[in-house]
Design an enzyme around this catalytic site. Structure first.
Site, PDB file in Angstrom:
ATOM      1  N   SER A 166      32.065   4.922 -34.322  1.00  0.00           N
ATOM      2  CA  SER A 166      30.607   5.045 -34.359  1.00  0.00           C
ATOM      3  C   SER A 166      30.219   5.845 -35.602  1.00  0.00           C
ATOM      4  O   SER A 166      30.567   5.451 -36.713  1.00  0.00           O
ATOM      5  CB  SER A 166      30.085   5.695 -33.072  1.00  0.00           C
ATOM      6  OG  SER A 166      28.671   5.632 -33.018  1.00  0.00           O
ATOM      7  N   THR A 167      29.549   6.981 -35.446  1.00  0.00           N
ATOM      8  CA  THR A 167      29.074   7.765 -36.585  1.00  0.00           C
ATOM      9  C   THR A 167      30.232   8.129 -37.515  1.00  0.00           C
ATOM     10  O   THR A 167      31.219   8.716 -37.097  1.00  0.00           O
ATOM     11  CB  THR A 167      28.396   9.063 -36.102  1.00  0.00           C
ATOM     12  OG1 THR A 167      27.462   8.751 -35.075  1.00  0.00           O
ATOM     13  CG2 THR A 167      27.689   9.763 -37.257  1.00  0.00           C
ATOM     14  N   HIS A 192      29.622   0.707 -33.771  1.00  0.00           N
ATOM     15  CA  HIS A 192      28.242   0.701 -33.294  1.00  0.00           C
ATOM     16  C   HIS A 192      27.302   0.397 -34.458  1.00  0.00           C
ATOM     17  O   HIS A 192      27.158   1.199 -35.386  1.00  0.00           O
ATOM     18  CB  HIS A 192      27.879   2.053 -32.675  1.00  0.00           C
ATOM     19  CG  HIS A 192      28.638   2.357 -31.429  1.00  0.00           C
ATOM     20  ND1 HIS A 192      28.869   3.644 -30.980  1.00  0.00           N
ATOM     21  CD2 HIS A 192      29.239   1.541 -30.520  1.00  0.00           C
ATOM     22  CE1 HIS A 192      29.551   3.600 -29.855  1.00  0.00           C
ATOM     23  NE2 HIS A 192      29.794   2.340 -29.557  1.00  0.00           N
ATOM     24  N   MET A 285      29.792   9.701 -32.306  1.00  0.00           N
ATOM     25  CA  MET A 285      29.019  10.520 -31.384  1.00  0.00           C
ATOM     26  C   MET A 285      29.061   9.892 -29.990  1.00  0.00           C
ATOM     27  O   MET A 285      29.015   8.675 -29.849  1.00  0.00           O
ATOM     28  CB  MET A 285      27.567  10.602 -31.908  1.00  0.00           C
ATOM     29  CG  MET A 285      26.613  11.427 -31.074  1.00  0.00           C
ATOM     30  SD  MET A 285      25.024  11.659 -31.932  1.00  0.00           S
ATOM     31  CE  MET A 285      24.462   9.971 -32.154  1.00  0.00           C
ATOM     32  N   ASP A 288      31.562   6.694 -25.729  1.00  0.00           N
ATOM     33  CA  ASP A 288      31.941   5.285 -25.608  1.00  0.00           C
ATOM     34  C   ASP A 288      33.374   5.090 -26.089  1.00  0.00           C
ATOM     35  O   ASP A 288      33.750   5.538 -27.167  1.00  0.00           O
ATOM     36  CB  ASP A 288      30.981   4.414 -26.437  1.00  0.00           C
ATOM     37  CG  ASP A 288      31.196   2.926 -26.188  1.00  0.00           C
ATOM     38  OD1 ASP A 288      31.609   2.576 -25.066  1.00  0.00           O
ATOM     39  OD2 ASP A 288      30.943   2.126 -27.117  1.00  0.00           O
TER      40      ASP A 288
END
Length: 348
Positions: A166-167, A192, A285, A288
């Site tokens: 993600s991030t 993501h 972050m 998930d």
């Protein structure tokens, strides 16, 4: 606790006003100023000393990418991009992430008309994360360069690699994938990211890789030397029929707030491939992927998580580690080599 000081950079007076009012609702955030272009922003950065910048992707005089290219080597600051859901907006946003932007949010459609409150909440959350991200590596262009791995996979393997991020994941994934040898096992990735962005991200990765990288399509068959990126807005699952693996991409409700979701991918890989798989969870972050990685480990798969020191955000890896889902916490710089060593060991 001191508030996070934010400077808003956007050429639209309406956008600056809306963003300022929306972010000011959050008690942890103080909007210390706004700027209509990067030249005004440059001066305000010096005397306002913001903790985080929000930066419009597409602006006159100098766009967000060019501004970051000039800013980060001299005055590195955490930046959250504000992007339109367009092909040009996606292209500039991906370049900005490579240049040091921490994350991005999408502008609501119809000139900020729809889902405005949702966007303010998402932006506020990402600002709070960005405020604690160390971007000092970008000073004087001291960025860790990608390199071709010195390790090579001798012979083939029928393993399935599943990766979630993600991030900070766009940069982490590029560093990993550029090190994949041409005969690296078939790899499935959830990053993501919204629609349009995933296709462009896959194409950018493909330009620099020795494997084939593409956005997944429903029914794609997995083959060695291929990397499939889950399309934005679609969950991606692994399916097996005899000795043939394919992917199923389908729209669905968000899981852990995301579609595609890392958990959805990992859980399907655990069910369909089990010990024939290998799972990796990278910077990001939230949580998930943690539950899915645990299922992978319990099914016999080897599991890796990016360590805290090399993660932009040690959220998803930390959740997985604390859940007991991780065999090895590994620095990003040696992640591909660690995976290759595991693959070579599994063939003995």
């Amino acid at each position: 606790m001191a508030k996070i000081k934010v400077l808003i950079i956007d050429d639209s007076a309406l956008a600056r006003e809306l963003l300022s009012k929306g972010l000011s609702r959050d008690p942890a955030i103080e909007v210390v100023g706004t700027a209509q272009d990067v030249y005004v922003a440059r001066d305000k950065i010096v005397y306002l000393k913001p903790d985080v910048l929000t930066l419009d992707v597409e602006m006159p005089k100098m766009d967000g990418v060019e501004f970051l290219r000039k800013l980060m080597p001299q005055y590195p600051l955490p930046v959250v991009m504000v992007s339109a859901l367009t092909a040009p907006g996606a292209q500039v946003t991906l370049e900005a992430l490579e240049l040091g932007a921490v994350d991005f949010v999408l502008k609501p459609s119809s000139s900020f008309g729809n889902r405005l409150d949702e966007m303010f909440h998402e932006l506020a959350q990402k600002i709070k994360v960005a405020a604690f991200v160390d971007v000092s590596e970008y000073r004087n262009n001291r960025i860790v360069q990608t390199h071709e791995s010195h390790r090579h996979l001798v012979g083939g393997t029928d393993k399935i690699i599943a990766i979630g991020a993600s991030t900070g994941g766009t940069v982490a994934l590029r560093k990993m994938i550029e090190e994949f040898p041409p005969n690296f096992p078939a790899t499935l990735i959830v990053q993501h990211m919204p629609p349009k962005f995933t296709k462009m991200f896959a194409d950018r990765l493909n330009d620099h890789a020795r494997v084939s990288v593409s956005e997944a399509k429903d029914g794609d068959r997995l083959v060695t030397g291929q990397v499939l990126i889950a399309p934005g807005g679609f969950h991606m699952r692994l399916k097996r029929s005899g000795g043939i693996y394919t992917v199923k991409c389908a729209e669905g409700t968000p899981v852990n707030g995301h579609c595609p979701s890392v958990d959805v991918l990992f859980e399907s890989v655990a069910a369909e491939a089990g010990g024939n798989a290998l799972g990796v969870i990278l910077t990001g972050m939230g949580r998930d992927g943690a539950r899915g990685l645990l299922q992978l480990r319990e099914s016999g798969a080897k599991t890796f998580a990016q360590d805290e020191a090399s993660s932009v955000v040690f959220g998803m890896p930390k959740e997985a580690f604390e859940m007991g889902a991780v065999d090895s916490l590994t620095p990003l710089s040696s992640m591909t080599d660690a995976v290759l060593r595991q693959l070579e060991g599994a063939k003995v």
